[in-house]
Design a protein around this motif. Structure first.
Motif, PDB file in Angstrom:
ATOM      1  N   ASP A  30       0.681  -1.151   0.077  1.00  0.00           N
ATOM      2  CA  ASP A  30      -0.015   0.049  -0.011  1.00  0.00           C
ATOM      3  C   ASP A  30       1.072   1.327   0.119  1.00  0.00           C
ATOM      4  O   ASP A  30       0.479   2.320  -0.586  1.00  0.00           O
ATOM      5  CB  ASP A  30      -0.891  -0.020   1.274  1.00  0.00           C
ATOM      6  N   TYR A  31       2.042   1.345   0.904  1.00  0.00           N
ATOM      7  CA  TYR A  31       2.752   2.400   0.826  1.00  0.00           C
ATOM      8  C   TYR A  31       3.877   2.808  -0.133  1.00  0.00           C
ATOM      9  O   TYR A  31       4.844   3.190   0.245  1.00  0.00           O
ATOM     10  CB  TYR A  31       3.069   2.881   2.215  1.00  0.00           C
ATOM     11  N   TYR A  32       4.176   1.631  -1.072  1.00  0.00           N
ATOM     12  CA  TYR A  32       4.992   1.490  -1.688  1.00  0.00           C
ATOM     13  C   TYR A  32       4.704   1.941  -3.242  1.00  0.00           C
ATOM     14  O   TYR A  32       3.706   1.248  -3.741  1.00  0.00           O
ATOM     15  CB  TYR A  32       5.679  -0.086  -1.795  1.00  0.00           C
ATOM     16  N   SER A  33       5.495   2.380  -3.787  1.00  0.00           N
ATOM     17  CA  SER A  33       5.343   2.758  -5.243  1.00  0.00           C
ATOM     18  C   SER A  33       5.978   1.418  -5.942  1.00  0.00           C
ATOM     19  O   SER A  33       6.848   0.546  -5.113  1.00  0.00           O
ATOM     20  CB  SER A  33       6.143   3.745  -5.942  1.00  0.00           C
ATOM     21  N   VAL A  34       5.741   0.742  -6.800  1.00  0.00           N
ATOM     22  CA  VAL A  34       6.154  -0.265  -7.712  1.00  0.00           C
ATOM     23  C   VAL A  34       6.920   0.014  -8.765  1.00  0.00           C
ATOM     24  O   VAL A  34       6.167   0.861  -9.888  1.00  0.00           O
ATOM     25  CB  VAL A  34       4.947  -1.287  -7.734  1.00  0.00           C
ATOM     26  N   GLY A  35       8.007  -0.305  -9.438  1.00  0.00           N
ATOM     27  CA  GLY A  35       8.600  -0.145 -10.447  1.00  0.00           C
ATOM     28  C   GLY A  35       9.017  -1.260 -11.226  1.00  0.00           C
ATOM     29  O   GLY A  35       9.149  -2.270 -10.476  1.00  0.00           O
ATOM     30  N   TRP A  36       8.992  -1.199 -12.491  1.00  0.00           N
ATOM     31  CA  TRP A  36       9.258  -2.609 -13.193  1.00  0.00           C
ATOM     32  C   TRP A  36      10.597  -2.061 -14.082  1.00  0.00           C
ATOM     33  O   TRP A  36      10.629  -1.069 -14.690  1.00  0.00           O
ATOM     34  CB  TRP A  36       8.165  -2.790 -14.394  1.00  0.00           C
ATOM     35  N   PHE A  37      11.652  -3.038 -14.194  1.00  0.00           N
ATOM     36  CA  PHE A  37      12.976  -2.821 -14.688  1.00  0.00           C
ATOM     37  C   PHE A  37      13.123  -3.978 -15.686  1.00  0.00           C
ATOM     38  O   PHE A  37      12.503  -5.044 -15.388  1.00  0.00           O
ATOM     39  CB  PHE A  37      14.026  -2.777 -13.567  1.00  0.00           C
ATOM     40  N   THR A  91      12.509  -8.408 -25.169  1.00  0.00           N
ATOM     41  CA  THR A  91      13.002  -9.831 -24.704  1.00  0.00           C
ATOM     42  C   THR A  91      14.191  -9.279 -23.670  1.00  0.00           C
ATOM     43  O   THR A  91      15.257  -8.461 -23.935  1.00  0.00           O
ATOM     44  CB  THR A  91      13.748 -10.467 -25.831  1.00  0.00           C
ATOM     45  N   ALA A  92      13.870  -9.815 -22.545  1.00  0.00           N
ATOM     46  CA  ALA A  92      14.732  -9.501 -21.441  1.00  0.00           C
ATOM     47  C   ALA A  92      13.939 -10.121 -20.006  1.00  0.00           C
ATOM     48  O   ALA A  92      12.921 -10.760 -20.065  1.00  0.00           O
ATOM     49  CB  ALA A  92      14.691  -7.897 -20.874  1.00  0.00           C
ATOM     50  N   VAL A  93      14.787 -10.265 -18.910  1.00  0.00           N
ATOM     51  CA  VAL A  93      14.628 -10.387 -17.868  1.00  0.00           C
ATOM     52  C   VAL A  93      13.769  -9.247 -17.053  1.00  0.00           C
ATOM     53  O   VAL A  93      14.412  -8.098 -16.976  1.00  0.00           O
ATOM     54  CB  VAL A  93      15.655 -11.103 -16.753  1.00  0.00           C
ATOM     55  N   TYR A  94      12.550  -9.400 -16.388  1.00  0.00           N
ATOM     56  CA  TYR A  94      11.685  -8.316 -15.886  1.00  0.00           C
ATOM     57  C   TYR A  94      11.741  -8.412 -14.472  1.00  0.00           C
ATOM     58  O   TYR A  94      11.488  -9.382 -14.014  1.00  0.00           O
ATOM     59  CB  TYR A  94      10.148  -8.372 -16.675  1.00  0.00           C
ATOM     60  N   TYR A  95      12.168  -7.221 -13.758  1.00  0.00           N
ATOM     61  CA  TYR A  95      12.213  -7.206 -12.242  1.00  0.00           C
ATOM     62  C   TYR A  95      11.204  -6.221 -11.800  1.00  0.00           C
ATOM     63  O   TYR A  95      11.040  -5.254 -12.406  1.00  0.00           O
ATOM     64  CB  TYR A  95      13.377  -6.925 -11.981  1.00  0.00           C
ATOM     65  N   CYS A  96      10.547  -6.617 -10.874  1.00  0.00           N
ATOM     66  CA  CYS A  96       9.777  -5.422 -10.041  1.00  0.00           C
ATOM     67  C   CYS A  96      10.304  -5.168  -8.694  1.00  0.00           C
ATOM     68  O   CYS A  96      11.150  -5.915  -8.292  1.00  0.00           O
ATOM     69  CB  CYS A  96       8.333  -5.935  -9.635  1.00  0.00           C
ATOM     70  N   ALA A  97      10.163  -3.889  -8.172  1.00  0.00           N
ATOM     71  CA  ALA A  97      10.719  -3.642  -7.192  1.00  0.00           C
ATOM     72  C   ALA A  97       9.822  -2.427  -6.393  1.00  0.00           C
ATOM     73  O   ALA A  97       8.998  -1.902  -7.219  1.00  0.00           O
ATOM     74  CB  ALA A  97      11.978  -2.682  -7.512  1.00  0.00           C
ATOM     75  N   ALA A  98      10.022  -2.373  -5.258  1.00  0.00           N
ATOM     76  CA  ALA A  98       9.130  -1.584  -4.421  1.00  0.00           C
ATOM     77  C   ALA A  98       9.823  -0.440  -3.537  1.00  0.00           C
ATOM     78  O   ALA A  98      11.091  -0.931  -3.074  1.00  0.00           O
ATOM     79  CB  ALA A  98       8.180  -2.613  -3.237  1.00  0.00           C
ATOM     80  N   ASP A  99       9.333   0.733  -3.589  1.00  0.00           N
ATOM     81  CA  ASP A  99      10.150   1.940  -2.897  1.00  0.00           C
ATOM     82  C   ASP A  99       9.043   2.504  -2.034  1.00  0.00           C
ATOM     83  O   ASP A  99       8.109   3.103  -2.515  1.00  0.00           O
ATOM     84  CB  ASP A  99      10.524   2.621  -4.214  1.00  0.00           C
ATOM     85  N   GLY A 119      12.215  -8.382  -6.832  1.00  0.00           N
ATOM     86  CA  GLY A 119      11.625  -9.561  -7.043  1.00  0.00           C
ATOM     87  C   GLY A 119      13.098 -10.293  -7.897  1.00  0.00           C
ATOM     88  O   GLY A 119      14.179  -9.642  -8.107  1.00  0.00           O
ATOM     89  N   GLN A 120      12.829 -11.616  -8.046  1.00  0.00           N
ATOM     90  CA  GLN A 120      13.907 -12.539  -8.553  1.00  0.00           C
ATOM     91  C   GLN A 120      13.925 -12.430  -9.977  1.00  0.00           C
ATOM     92  O   GLN A 120      14.795 -12.767 -10.472  1.00  0.00           O
ATOM     93  CB  GLN A 120      13.512 -13.784  -8.065  1.00  0.00           C
ATOM     94  N   GLY A 121      13.004 -11.723 -10.711  1.00  0.00           N
ATOM     95  CA  GLY A 121      12.901 -11.836 -12.173  1.00  0.00           C
ATOM     96  C   GLY A 121      12.111 -12.597 -12.929  1.00  0.00           C
ATOM     97  O   GLY A 121      12.097 -13.741 -12.421  1.00  0.00           O
ATOM     98  N   THR A 122      11.604 -12.429 -13.940  1.00  0.00           N
ATOM     99  CA  THR A 122      10.948 -13.347 -14.789  1.00  0.00           C
ATOM    100  C   THR A 122      11.269 -13.027 -16.386  1.00  0.00           C
ATOM    101  O   THR A 122      11.257 -12.026 -16.749  1.00  0.00           O
ATOM    102  CB  THR A 122       9.401 -13.270 -14.698  1.00  0.00           C
ATOM    103  N   GLN A 123      11.451 -14.096 -16.962  1.00  0.00           N
ATOM    104  CA  GLN A 123      11.840 -14.222 -18.289  1.00  0.00           C
ATOM    105  C   GLN A 123      10.714 -13.714 -19.378  1.00  0.00           C
ATOM    106  O   GLN A 123       9.996 -14.274 -19.356  1.00  0.00           O
ATOM    107  CB  GLN A 123      12.917 -15.267 -18.673  1.00  0.00           C
TER     108      GLN A 123
END
Length: 128
Positions: A30-37, A91-99, A119-123
């Protein structure tokens, strides 16, 4: 264990769609922004999209603008990245992250160093 878990990656043909999920475990998003890399072989990890903790701000990299959509469902403690019109360049490994209390704006997202959990990443593989 406090963690982010991504899912939804896979192999898709160019022009197809995938939806990535990012679910928080043992803490509330709830209190985190979420980024995708994403990180392609031989390239640096780059920011793709971001959604503010209050959902009132979103960011998209120019390379995905108009094709990707980010949204969140706090009731499910999950954020999503809807990816349409996929290209081989995606095409890449995609990671999510919380700030914690991070803010996303139309022209910027928090830098990698600001994120508290990853996160651990997803292909994602897009075949042409």
């Amino acid at each position: 264990q406090v963690q982010l878990v991504e899912s939804g990656g896979g192999l898709v043909q160019a022009g197809g769609s995938l939806r990535l999920s990012c679910t928080a475990s043992q803490f509330t998003l709830d209190y985190y922004s979420v980024g995708w890399f994403r990180q392609a072989p031989g390239k640096e990890r780059e920011g793709v999209s971001c959604i503010s903790h209050s959902s009132d701000g979103t960011y998209y990299a120019d390379s995905v603008k108009g094709r990707f959509s980010i949204f969140r469902d706090n009731a499910k403690n999950t954020a999503y990245l809807q990816m349409d019109s996929l290209k081989s360049d995606d095409t890449a490994v995609y990671y999510c992250a919380a700030d914690l209390f991070g803010e996303c704006h139309a022209d910027s997202m928090p830098p990698r160093r600001d994120y508290d959990y990853w996160g651990q990443g997803t292909q994602v593989t897009v075949s042409s």
